[in-house]
Design an enzyme around this catalytic site. Structure first.
Site, mmCIF file in Angstrom:
data_model
loop_
_atom_site.group_PDB
_atom_site.id
_atom_site.type_symbol
_atom_site.label_atom_id
_atom_site.label_comp_id
_atom_site.label_asym_id
_atom_site.label_seq_id
_atom_site.Cartn_x
_atom_site.Cartn_y
_atom_site.Cartn_z
ATOM 1 N N MET A 26 -2.582 38.659 2.643
ATOM 2 C CA MET A 26 -3.215 39.444 3.714
ATOM 3 C C MET A 26 -2.185 40.352 4.365
ATOM 4 O O MET A 26 -1.058 39.923 4.619
ATOM 5 C CB MET A 26 -3.803 38.513 4.770
ATOM 6 C CG MET A 26 -4.785 37.497 4.217
ATOM 7 S SD MET A 26 -5.530 36.552 5.549
ATOM 8 C CE MET A 26 -6.502 35.368 4.596
ATOM 9 N N ASP A 37 -3.804 33.471 -1.055
ATOM 10 C CA ASP A 37 -4.378 34.528 -0.216
ATOM 11 C C ASP A 37 -3.303 35.441 0.352
ATOM 12 O O ASP A 37 -2.450 35.013 1.131
ATOM 13 C CB ASP A 37 -5.181 33.890 0.927
ATOM 14 C CG ASP A 37 -6.476 33.286 0.420
ATOM 15 O OD1 ASP A 37 -7.259 34.013 -0.201
ATOM 16 O OD2 ASP A 37 -6.695 32.078 0.631
ATOM 17 N N HIS A 63 -5.301 36.485 -4.619
ATOM 18 C CA HIS A 63 -6.391 37.227 -3.974
ATOM 19 C C HIS A 63 -5.789 38.244 -3.004
ATOM 20 O O HIS A 63 -5.304 37.877 -1.936
ATOM 21 C CB HIS A 63 -7.291 36.202 -3.243
ATOM 22 C CG HIS A 63 -8.432 36.796 -2.500
ATOM 23 N ND1 HIS A 63 -9.189 36.058 -1.598
ATOM 24 C CD2 HIS A 63 -8.978 38.040 -2.517
ATOM 25 C CE1 HIS A 63 -10.143 36.834 -1.090
ATOM 26 N NE2 HIS A 63 -10.022 38.039 -1.625
ATOM 27 N N MET A 90 -17.163 36.951 -1.736
ATOM 28 C CA MET A 90 -16.713 36.394 -0.457
ATOM 29 C C MET A 90 -17.921 35.833 0.305
ATOM 30 O O MET A 90 -18.913 36.526 0.507
ATOM 31 C CB MET A 90 -16.051 37.472 0.420
ATOM 32 C CG MET A 90 -14.684 37.942 -0.049
ATOM 33 S SD MET A 90 -13.495 36.633 -0.398
ATOM 34 C CE MET A 90 -13.350 35.813 1.200
ATOM 35 N N HIS A 98 -5.366 29.040 -5.565
ATOM 36 C CA HIS A 98 -5.816 30.296 -4.965
ATOM 37 C C HIS A 98 -4.806 30.709 -3.886
ATOM 38 O O HIS A 98 -4.512 29.945 -2.972
ATOM 39 C CB HIS A 98 -7.210 30.070 -4.368
ATOM 40 C CG HIS A 98 -7.852 31.298 -3.826
ATOM 41 N ND1 HIS A 98 -8.605 32.145 -4.610
ATOM 42 C CD2 HIS A 98 -7.865 31.829 -2.577
ATOM 43 C CE1 HIS A 98 -9.061 33.144 -3.863
ATOM 44 N NE2 HIS A 98 -8.623 32.975 -2.622
ATOM 45 N N SER A 111 -7.280 26.671 -2.007
ATOM 46 C CA SER A 111 -6.649 27.826 -1.362
ATOM 47 C C SER A 111 -5.455 27.365 -0.540
ATOM 48 O O SER A 111 -5.597 26.605 0.421
ATOM 49 C CB SER A 111 -7.641 28.545 -0.451
ATOM 50 O OG SER A 111 -6.919 29.421 0.390
ATOM 51 N N MET A 134 -5.948 40.729 -0.326
ATOM 52 C CA MET A 134 -6.737 41.296 0.777
ATOM 53 C C MET A 134 -5.839 42.312 1.479
ATOM 54 O O MET A 134 -5.394 42.113 2.610
ATOM 55 C CB MET A 134 -7.184 40.166 1.714
ATOM 56 C CG MET A 134 -8.267 39.287 1.080
ATOM 57 S SD MET A 134 -8.466 37.711 1.912
ATOM 58 C CE MET A 134 -7.130 36.807 1.117
ATOM 59 N N SER A 172 -9.787 24.729 3.605
ATOM 60 C CA SER A 172 -9.790 23.691 4.638
ATOM 61 C C SER A 172 -10.488 22.420 4.168
ATOM 62 O O SER A 172 -10.077 21.320 4.541
ATOM 63 C CB SER A 172 -10.423 24.221 5.924
ATOM 64 O OG SER A 172 -11.674 24.794 5.663
ATOM 65 N N ASP A 209 -15.664 32.291 -2.492
ATOM 66 C CA ASP A 209 -14.523 32.009 -1.616
ATOM 67 C C ASP A 209 -14.933 32.076 -0.147
ATOM 68 O O ASP A 209 -15.390 33.124 0.311
ATOM 69 C CB ASP A 209 -13.426 33.049 -1.916
ATOM 70 C CG ASP A 209 -12.140 32.823 -1.150
ATOM 71 O OD1 ASP A 209 -11.961 31.730 -0.576
ATOM 72 O OD2 ASP A 209 -11.305 33.755 -1.134
HETATM 73 C C1 DX5 Z 1 -10.403 33.831 3.466
HETATM 74 C C2 DX5 Z 1 -9.621 33.490 2.225
HETATM 75 C C3 DX5 Z 1 -10.054 32.191 1.658
HETATM 76 C C4 DX5 Z 1 -9.774 31.023 2.578
HETATM 77 C C5 DX5 Z 1 -10.838 30.008 2.371
HETATM 78 O O1 DX5 Z 1 -10.005 35.062 3.919
HETATM 79 O O2 DX5 Z 1 -9.790 34.483 1.229
HETATM 80 O O3 DX5 Z 1 -9.495 31.964 0.376
HETATM 81 O O4 DX5 Z 1 -8.540 30.421 2.366
HETATM 82 O O5 DX5 Z 1 -10.680 29.007 3.317
HETATM 83 P P1 DX5 Z 1 -11.844 27.987 3.620
HETATM 84 O O6 DX5 Z 1 -12.163 27.281 2.337
HETATM 85 O O7 DX5 Z 1 -11.255 27.098 4.654
HETATM 86 O O8 DX5 Z 1 -13.032 28.789 4.118
HETATM 87 ZN ZN ZN Z 2 -9.204 33.925 -0.828
#
Ligand code: DX5
Ligand code: ZN
Length: 213
Positions: A39, A37, A68, A141, A35, A10, A70, A197, A174
């Site tokens: 937001m 993200d 992804h 999730m 991946h 990610s 969100m 992370s 995820d």
């Molecule tokens: C959370 C994201 C994830 C996030 C995961 O809202 O959708 O993709 O980057 O991060 P880690 O692996 O650090 O939990």
């Molecule tokens: Zn994600």
């Protein structure tokens, strides 16, 4: 019978001031896809990037971009993310009606883009059942979306098992994925692991990715 597990680093945990470098790093370390993200500060309490950045990610790699969303009202933005070069697009069941899911499925299928639906930790599997026939994969999730670095919510494992019993295609997970939770998710039936992370925080990126397989 479970297919080979795929690893999706990610980029939320990447250094956005040297994105191409971080993309190359995970690419060399064996990532299967990236991946991404997205937001919007409405559906989740954080803001990240839009199609303009995805477009430059596209130029930096030939790995599939797993986007992804969100965001509220995903149907309004989906074509912009297609044009930016997404290979896979996930929308949240909490943000779209079944009618909208069906329309997005038709749209993305005609463009050769894989379509997924995601559900938050508080959303039961029953809620996505009507959407399953329209999607190529489900993204479970295992944290409340919004931020990287959160702890894995164990009830996601039960959901993955419930889903695996009724869904033969890809199941992604995820949030809070590391070697230990990744193993549990794989055993439950997930075959795509998104991890931010854990991979970007590791000293040895290749080892981190391999430990998830
Ligand atoms: C959370 C994201 C994830 C996030 C995961 O809202 O959708 O993709 O980057 O991060 P880690 O692996 O650090 O939990
Ligand atoms: Zn994600």
């Amino acid at each position: 019978m479970s297919p080979k597990v795929k690893i999706a680093p990610s980029l939320l945990s990447a250094d956005f001031s040297s994105l191409a470098k971080d993309i190359k790093r995970v690419e060399r370390a064996g990532a299967d896809m990236l991946h991404v993200d997205i937001m919007d500060g409405h559906f989740v309490p954080n803001i990240t990037i839009g199609p303009v950045v995805v477009k430059y990610m596209r130029k930096a790699t030939s790995l599939p971009l797993d986007v992804h969303l969100m965001i509220e009202d995903p149907e309004q933005y989906i074509n912009a993310f297609v044009q930016a070069g997404s290979d896979m697009i996930t929308v949240h069941i909490e943000t779209a009606s079944i009618k909208e899911i069906e329309a997005m499925h038709r749209n993305l299928k005609s463009k050769g883009i894989k379509f997924g639906v995601s559900l938050n930790p508080a959303t039961p599997i029953s809620k996505i059942k009507p959407a399953l026939k329209f999607v190529d994969f489900v993204l479970v999730m295992s944290v409340n979306p919004g931020f990287g670095g959160q702890a894995f919510i164990k009830s996601a494992l039960t959901k993955i098992k419930q889903l695996r019993a009724i869904f033969e295609k890809d199941i992604a997970v995820d949030g809070g994925i590391n070697a230990a939770t990744g193993k549990l998710a794989r055993e439950a039936g997930a075959n795509i692991l998104a991890a931010g992370s854990y991979i970007f925080g590791a000293k040895n990126t290749k080892q981190a990715i391999e430990s998830l397989r």
